[in-house]
Design an enzyme around this catalytic site. Structure first.
Site, PDB file in Angstrom:
ATOM      1  N   CYS A 158     -17.663 -12.420 -38.282  1.00  0.00           N
ATOM      2  CA  CYS A 158     -16.522 -12.098 -37.426  1.00  0.00           C
ATOM      3  C   CYS A 158     -16.117 -13.420 -36.795  1.00  0.00           C
ATOM      4  O   CYS A 158     -16.828 -13.953 -35.942  1.00  0.00           O
ATOM      5  CB  CYS A 158     -16.876 -11.090 -36.338  1.00  0.00           C
ATOM      6  SG  CYS A 158     -15.502 -10.859 -35.176  1.00  0.00           S
ATOM      7  N   CYS A 174     -15.008 -12.935 -32.675  1.00  0.00           N
ATOM      8  CA  CYS A 174     -16.050 -12.767 -31.664  1.00  0.00           C
ATOM      9  C   CYS A 174     -17.307 -12.269 -32.362  1.00  0.00           C
ATOM     10  O   CYS A 174     -18.106 -13.066 -32.822  1.00  0.00           O
ATOM     11  CB  CYS A 174     -15.606 -11.829 -30.551  1.00  0.00           C
ATOM     12  SG  CYS A 174     -14.835 -10.303 -31.082  1.00  0.00           S
ATOM     13  N   SER A 175     -17.467 -10.998 -32.496  1.00  0.00           N
ATOM     14  CA  SER A 175     -18.717 -10.484 -33.058  1.00  0.00           C
ATOM     15  C   SER A 175     -18.582  -9.036 -33.463  1.00  0.00           C
ATOM     16  O   SER A 175     -19.493  -8.256 -33.250  1.00  0.00           O
ATOM     17  CB  SER A 175     -19.818 -10.605 -32.020  1.00  0.00           C
ATOM     18  OG  SER A 175     -19.386  -9.917 -30.865  1.00  0.00           O
ATOM     19  N   CYS A 176     -17.446  -8.644 -34.020  1.00  0.00           N
ATOM     20  CA  CYS A 176     -17.294  -7.270 -34.501  1.00  0.00           C
ATOM     21  C   CYS A 176     -18.384  -7.016 -35.535  1.00  0.00           C
ATOM     22  O   CYS A 176     -18.626  -7.843 -36.406  1.00  0.00           O
ATOM     23  CB  CYS A 176     -15.911  -7.073 -35.115  1.00  0.00           C
ATOM     24  SG  CYS A 176     -14.604  -7.355 -33.903  1.00  0.00           S
TER      25      CYS A 176
END
Lengths: 212, 124
Positions: free
Chosen positions: A115, A118-120
């Site tokens: 991702c 961000c951090s999906c």
């Protein structure tokens, strides 16, 4: 106003003084109190959610999905056609698992997920992301130099294998269906699930070879 | 040697095993759960959340934070504070007053006793 930071000294003669708490922890307490007092948050619901993520949601869920797909061709088909629905069949659904796309590794194609924003990450099947998934080096390098990243994870792909990098976002999250390792014929679904690591479902590892 | 290789000088990846703790500190867990519950309650959409979180992550990069993923929940918390304020669920002075009071209460509560907010600072 001034808030005592970690590491600042406290008066030695005052025995009711504790170590100053971390600024960050106090900001969280402030938010929690504010939202609770306004009736926007139920502290019990917070505790319940934390417990769920600490004990019941994690990469073992995804491993069950993979093992099922390895042993049941019809399930594999459904999983590749509609990941969200097929994963829900095994009871894994909810926040960050709403729109799942399952990408299959074959002899010709290796998939890897990042991702960049961000951090999906697919929480219902993999739990919360590891630190490296959230780090800037991974977010950048998975796109610029995916083969180099794989090498760091100990995966050397042959030059003729196509490497596909999938960028997750708020709407879509990917799960890699790793290749079933050789020598696993006759193994049960439970035994197969043991071979499926978290990283193999992100695409930074292969499924483990069977022991012995 | 190729000076043009953009990946060569990038830092190595921080490692983490699959069996490590989900949250490193209790506040990370609380911050995490608050955002999820507020979104579930319809106070903001998950897409809005991702916008705010990625803005914080991008801001950290702007500041030159190496951002090895270990400060992730700090970004998470900053995003949540901004979203709570922008959505009118609370104000900055309210949060500042509560943070002050919690800090005082934590410092002054003797060991072994539950920490409670007794004195409250007005938010304005």
């Amino acid at each position: 106003m001034t808030i005592a930071n970690e590491g600042s000294s406290i008066m030695a003669d005052d025995h009711t003084h504790n170590e100053p708490p971390s600024d960050t922890a106090m900001r969280v307490k402030a938010l929690e109190t504010l939202l609770t007092e306004k009736g926007l948050l139920d502290p019990a619901a917070i505790d319940a959610l934390v417990e769920t993520y600490e004990t019941r949601i994690g990469p073992r869920n995804g491993a069950r999905v993979v093992a099922r797909a390895w042993t049941d061709p019809d399930y594999r088909q459904r999983l590749l056609e509609d990941g969200t629905k097929a994963i829900a069949e095994l009871g894994f659904s909810g926040v960050q698992g709403e729109d799942m796309v399952v990408v299959e590794n074959t002899g010709d194609v290796h998939n890897m997920v990042v991702c960049t924003l961000c951090s999906c990450y697919p929480w219902p099947t993999l739990g919360l992301p590891p630190i490296w998934f959230k780090s800037a080096p991974y977010r950048a390098r998975a796109v610029i130099d995916p083969r180099g990243v794989l090498k760091e994870f100990g995966v050397e792909l042959s030059e003729d294998v196509e490497l596909r990098v999938w960028d997750s976002n708020a709407e879509l999250r990917y799960l890699v269906l790793p290749q079933r390792p050789a020598g696993t014929e006759g193994m049960s679904e439970d035994e197969l699930a043991e071979l499926v690591s978290r990283d193999s479902m992100i695409g930074t590892a292969l499924a483990d070879a069977p022991a012995g | 040697m190729s000076d043009a290789d953009p990946a060569r000088d990038l830092p190595r990846l921080p490692w983490e095993s699959e069996d490590g703790p989900v949250f490193r500190e209790p506040w990370e867990a609380t911050a995490f759960a608050m955002a999820v519950r507020l979104s579930e309650a319809g106070k903001f959409t998950w897409t809005e959340w991702v916008e705010y979180l990625s803005a914080e992550v991008a801001a950290a990069k702007e500041r030159g934070d190496p951002d090895l993923g270990d400060r992730y929940y700090e970004h998470w918390l900053a995003a949540l504070e901004r979203l709570v304020i922008d959505k009118g669920l609370g104000t900055e002075p309210e949060l500042a007053a509560l943070k002050h009071d919690w800090t005082e209460a934590t410092v002054h509560t003797p060991h072994g006793q539950p920490i409670e907010l007794k004195k409250r600072t007005p938010a304005d």
